[in-house]
Design a protein around this motif. Structure first.
Motif, PDB file in Angstrom:
ATOM      1  N   GLU A  23       4.593   1.538  -7.058  1.00 19.34           N
ATOM      2  CA  GLU A  23       4.145   2.922  -7.010  1.00 19.34           C
ATOM      3  C   GLU A  23       3.543   3.156  -5.627  1.00 19.34           C
ATOM      4  OE1 GLU A  23       1.103   5.415  -9.738  1.00 19.34           O
ATOM      5  OE2 GLU A  23       0.613   3.311  -9.538  1.00 19.34           O
ATOM      6  N   GLY A  24       3.850   4.309  -5.036  1.00 22.47           N
ATOM      7  CA  GLY A  24       3.274   4.639  -3.744  1.00 22.47           C
ATOM      8  C   GLY A  24       1.961   5.361  -3.941  1.00 22.47           C
ATOM      9  N   CYS A  25       0.994   5.039  -3.115  1.00 21.98           N
ATOM     10  CA  CYS A  25      -0.292   5.725  -3.227  1.00 21.98           C
ATOM     11  C   CYS A  25      -0.795   6.019  -1.823  1.00 21.98           C
ATOM     12  CB  CYS A  25      -1.290   4.885  -4.004  1.00 21.98           C
ATOM     13  SG  CYS A  25      -2.905   5.636  -4.065  1.00 21.98           S
ATOM     14  N   ILE A  26      -0.269   7.102  -1.238  1.00 22.57           N
ATOM     15  CA  ILE A  26      -0.725   7.631   0.038  1.00 22.57           C
ATOM     16  C   ILE A  26      -0.441   6.681   1.203  1.00 22.57           C
ATOM     17  CG2 ILE A  26      -2.632   8.647   1.310  1.00 22.57           C
ATOM     18  CD1 ILE A  26      -2.317  10.214  -1.079  1.00 22.57           C
ATOM     19  N   THR A  27      -1.060   5.532   1.204  1.00 22.16           N
ATOM     20  CA  THR A  27      -0.889   4.632   2.351  1.00 22.16           C
ATOM     21  C   THR A  27      -0.413   3.254   1.939  1.00 22.16           C
ATOM     22  OG1 THR A  27      -3.142   3.828   2.167  1.00 22.16           O
ATOM     23  CG2 THR A  27      -2.782   5.718   3.605  1.00 22.16           C
ATOM     24  N   ARG A  28      -0.303   3.023   0.644  1.00 21.35           N
ATOM     25  CA  ARG A  28       0.032   1.655   0.230  1.00 21.35           C
ATOM     26  C   ARG A  28       0.986   1.676  -0.942  1.00 21.35           C
ATOM     27  NH1 ARG A  28      -5.975   0.221  -1.638  1.00 21.35           N
ATOM     28  NH2 ARG A  28      -6.477   2.159  -0.606  1.00 21.35           N
ATOM     29  N   ARG A  30       1.549  -0.032  -4.430  1.00 22.87           N
ATOM     30  CA  ARG A  30       0.897  -0.838  -5.464  1.00 22.87           C
ATOM     31  C   ARG A  30       2.007  -1.465  -6.288  1.00 22.87           C
ATOM     32  NH1 ARG A  30      -4.483   0.587  -6.750  1.00 22.87           N
ATOM     33  NH2 ARG A  30      -5.266   2.132  -5.286  1.00 22.87           N
ATOM     34  N   GLY A  51      -1.055  -4.516   6.280  1.00 23.22           N
ATOM     35  CA  GLY A  51      -1.862  -5.504   5.576  1.00 23.22           C
ATOM     36  C   GLY A  51      -1.301  -5.730   4.188  1.00 23.22           C
ATOM     37  N   MET A  53      -2.669  -7.157   0.326  1.00 23.24           N
ATOM     38  CA  MET A  53      -3.773  -7.647  -0.513  1.00 23.24           C
ATOM     39  C   MET A  53      -3.204  -8.140  -1.823  1.00 23.24           C
ATOM     40  SD  MET A  53      -6.387  -4.653   0.306  1.00 23.24           S
ATOM     41  CE  MET A  53      -4.989  -3.598   0.392  1.00 23.24           C
ATOM     42  N   GLN A  60      -0.847  -5.294  -3.178  1.00 19.16           N
ATOM     43  CA  GLN A  60      -0.860  -4.005  -2.490  1.00 19.16           C
ATOM     44  C   GLN A  60      -0.373  -4.231  -1.069  1.00 19.16           C
ATOM     45  OE1 GLN A  60      -4.413  -1.711  -2.807  1.00 19.16           O
ATOM     46  NE2 GLN A  60      -4.800  -2.333  -4.928  1.00 19.16           N
ATOM     47  N   VAL A  62       0.082  -2.408   2.454  1.00 19.27           N
ATOM     48  CA  VAL A  62      -0.351  -1.229   3.203  1.00 19.27           C
ATOM     49  C   VAL A  62       0.723  -0.896   4.232  1.00 19.27           C
ATOM     50  CG1 VAL A  62      -2.151  -0.221   4.630  1.00 19.27           C
ATOM     51  CG2 VAL A  62      -2.723  -1.951   2.910  1.00 19.27           C
ATOM     52  N   PRO A  65       1.169   6.118   6.035  1.00 20.47           N
ATOM     53  CA  PRO A  65       1.339   7.371   5.288  1.00 20.47           C
ATOM     54  C   PRO A  65       2.722   7.593   4.684  1.00 20.47           C
ATOM     55  CG  PRO A  65       0.738   7.771   7.593  1.00 20.47           C
ATOM     56  CD  PRO A  65       0.696   6.304   7.402  1.00 20.47           C
ATOM     57  N   ASP A  68       4.554   6.809   0.022  1.00 21.10           N
ATOM     58  CA  ASP A  68       5.182   7.459  -1.124  1.00 21.10           C
ATOM     59  C   ASP A  68       6.709   7.464  -0.986  1.00 21.10           C
ATOM     60  OD1 ASP A  68       2.676   7.903  -2.147  1.00 21.10           O
ATOM     61  OD2 ASP A  68       2.561   9.992  -1.530  1.00 21.10           O
TER      62      ASP A  68
ATOM     63  N   VAL B  26      -8.345  -1.531   2.855  1.00 19.02           N
ATOM     64  CA  VAL B  26      -7.436  -0.643   3.587  1.00 19.02           C
ATOM     65  C   VAL B  26      -8.230   0.310   4.456  1.00 19.02           C
ATOM     66  CG1 VAL B  26      -5.725   1.198   3.362  1.00 19.02           C
ATOM     67  CG2 VAL B  26      -5.646  -0.785   1.849  1.00 19.02           C
ATOM     68  N   MET B  31      -7.054  -0.144   8.325  1.00 18.94           N
ATOM     69  CA  MET B  31      -5.648  -0.557   8.397  1.00 18.94           C
ATOM     70  C   MET B  31      -4.712   0.612   8.693  1.00 18.94           C
ATOM     71  SD  MET B  31      -5.051  -3.273   5.330  1.00 18.94           S
ATOM     72  CE  MET B  31      -6.170  -4.636   5.041  1.00 18.94           C
ATOM     73  N   VAL B  32      -5.078   1.798   8.266  1.00 17.73           N
ATOM     74  CA  VAL B  32      -4.195   2.945   8.521  1.00 17.73           C
ATOM     75  C   VAL B  32      -4.786   3.894   9.558  1.00 17.73           C
ATOM     76  CG1 VAL B  32      -2.961   2.854   6.334  1.00 17.73           C
ATOM     77  CG2 VAL B  32      -5.084   4.135   6.461  1.00 17.73           C
ATOM     78  N   THR B  57       1.126  15.327   2.072  1.00 17.05           N
ATOM     79  CA  THR B  57       1.053  14.479   0.889  1.00 17.05           C
ATOM     80  C   THR B  57      -0.059  15.025   0.014  1.00 17.05           C
ATOM     81  OG1 THR B  57       1.642  12.546   2.222  1.00 17.05           O
ATOM     82  CG2 THR B  57       0.723  12.113   0.046  1.00 17.05           C
ATOM     83  N   HIS B  59      -1.833  14.195  -3.718  1.00 14.85           N
ATOM     84  CA  HIS B  59      -2.065  13.579  -5.018  1.00 14.85           C
ATOM     85  C   HIS B  59      -3.328  14.232  -5.565  1.00 14.85           C
ATOM     86  CE1 HIS B  59       0.608   9.898  -4.822  1.00 14.85           C
ATOM     87  NE2 HIS B  59       0.702  10.379  -3.602  1.00 14.85           N
ATOM     88  N   LEU B  74      -6.200  11.872   6.600  1.00  9.89           N
ATOM     89  CA  LEU B  74      -6.142  11.473   5.189  1.00  9.89           C
ATOM     90  C   LEU B  74      -7.528  11.619   4.567  1.00  9.89           C
ATOM     91  CD1 LEU B  74      -5.081   9.887   2.649  1.00  9.89           C
ATOM     92  CD2 LEU B  74      -5.637   7.809   3.905  1.00  9.89           C
ATOM     93  N   VAL B  82      -6.693   6.452  -8.088  1.00 15.27           N
ATOM     94  CA  VAL B  82      -5.322   6.658  -8.556  1.00 15.27           C
ATOM     95  C   VAL B  82      -5.220   6.295 -10.036  1.00 15.27           C
ATOM     96  CG1 VAL B  82      -4.526   4.353  -7.888  1.00 15.27           C
ATOM     97  CG2 VAL B  82      -2.879   6.214  -8.050  1.00 15.27           C
ATOM     98  N   LEU B 127      -5.235   9.232  10.889  1.00 12.21           N
ATOM     99  CA  LEU B 127      -4.106   8.311  10.738  1.00 12.21           C
ATOM    100  C   LEU B 127      -3.534   7.924  12.097  1.00 12.21           C
ATOM    101  CD1 LEU B 127      -2.393   9.934   7.643  1.00 12.21           C
ATOM    102  CD2 LEU B 127      -3.541   7.713   7.715  1.00 12.21           C
TER     103      LEU B 127
END
Lengths: 78, 154
Positions: A23-28, A30, A51, A53, A60, A62, A65, A68, B26, B31-32, B57, B59, B74, B82, B127
């Motif tokens: 699943e995409g969550c903004i920057t990573r 999962r 990165g 984790m 995860q 990273v 952006p 997603d 993160v 990291m971003v 984006t 969510h 961001l 989430v 970002l």
């Protein structure tokens, strides 16, 4: 940037058979995997991951952006 | 990209907090991108857009606004939120919509996030920026939603 990353990332996660959920969550990304121990962190970083984790079978990645969009592309490969 | 400093506003009211204190690598390891966090005040309110731009984006618990010269900010409402799958978050916008700095984007309640077991802290990330490009408000200071949080040069 179309894009070899989804395929590279999927391979580094152990391939489609190893992915339970992604699943995409903004920057990573999962990722819930069958086996978290096979993840190739070096390959993930080569594919552009900032990165990685790991917590057991949950990993995860990273990716920034575009997470997603990358997650959707990976889902298309599953 | 010009050399002018652009102002990035705080999406929420609260206490300015170092990104390194955010309990998520993160963000805490930038990291971003670099940025700063805000420990929000309790009570239901709207998180607002930090800059003029387009929502690239969206969510329930996080969004990215891209400005007209390519910079993107961001905003993440809480850590691991989430997992709340949007519960307690009310979106006022859709992906692709143009927003102005200070315009309400998401309604939420930091206290409800905390009660659900998550940290409600709000990282605000420039970002892909360089750390040196940011000039942030002092940690520990209080900001209101829409107040200047940091400037971003470059």
């Amino acid at each position: 940037m179309a894009d070899e990353r989804p395929g590279q990332i999927l391979a580094a996660l152990g391939g489609a058979d190893n992915v339970v959920e992604i699943e995409g969550c903004i920057t990573r990304l999962r990722c819930e995997l069958e086996d978290g121990s096979v993840v190739d962190e070096a390959a993930l970083k080569q594919a552009g991951a900032h990165g990685v984790m790991k917590s057991g079978a949950v990993v995860q990645v990273v990716v920034g952006p575009e997470a997603d969009a990358i997650a959707e592309d990976i889902q298309d490969l599953l | 990209m010009t050399g002018a400093a652009r102002v990035v506003c705080s999406p929420v009211g609260g206490t300015v907090t170092a990104l390194a204190d955010v309990p998520d690598p993160v963000f805490s390891q930038a990291m971003v991108g670099p940025g700063i966090a805000v420990e929000p005040r309790d009570g239901h309110g709207d998180a607002v857009s930090p800059i003029d731009g387009t929502l690239t984006t969206v969510h329930a618990h996080a969004f990215v606004v891209a400005g007209d010269d390519g910079e993107a900010v961001l905003v993440h409402l809480g850590i691991d939120t989430v997992k709340q799958q949007g519960e307690g978050f009310t979106l006022h916008v859709v992906k692709g919509e143009r927003v102005r700095a200070g315009q309400p984007v998401v309604g939420w309640d930091p206290a409800a996030v905390r009660e659900a077991g998550y940290a409600p802290i709000v990282p605000v990330i420039a970002l892909d920026a360089q750390q040196e490009a940011l000039r942030a408000a002092d940690t520990g200071s209080e900001v209101g939603a829409g107040d200047e949080l940091f400037t971003w040069t470059g």
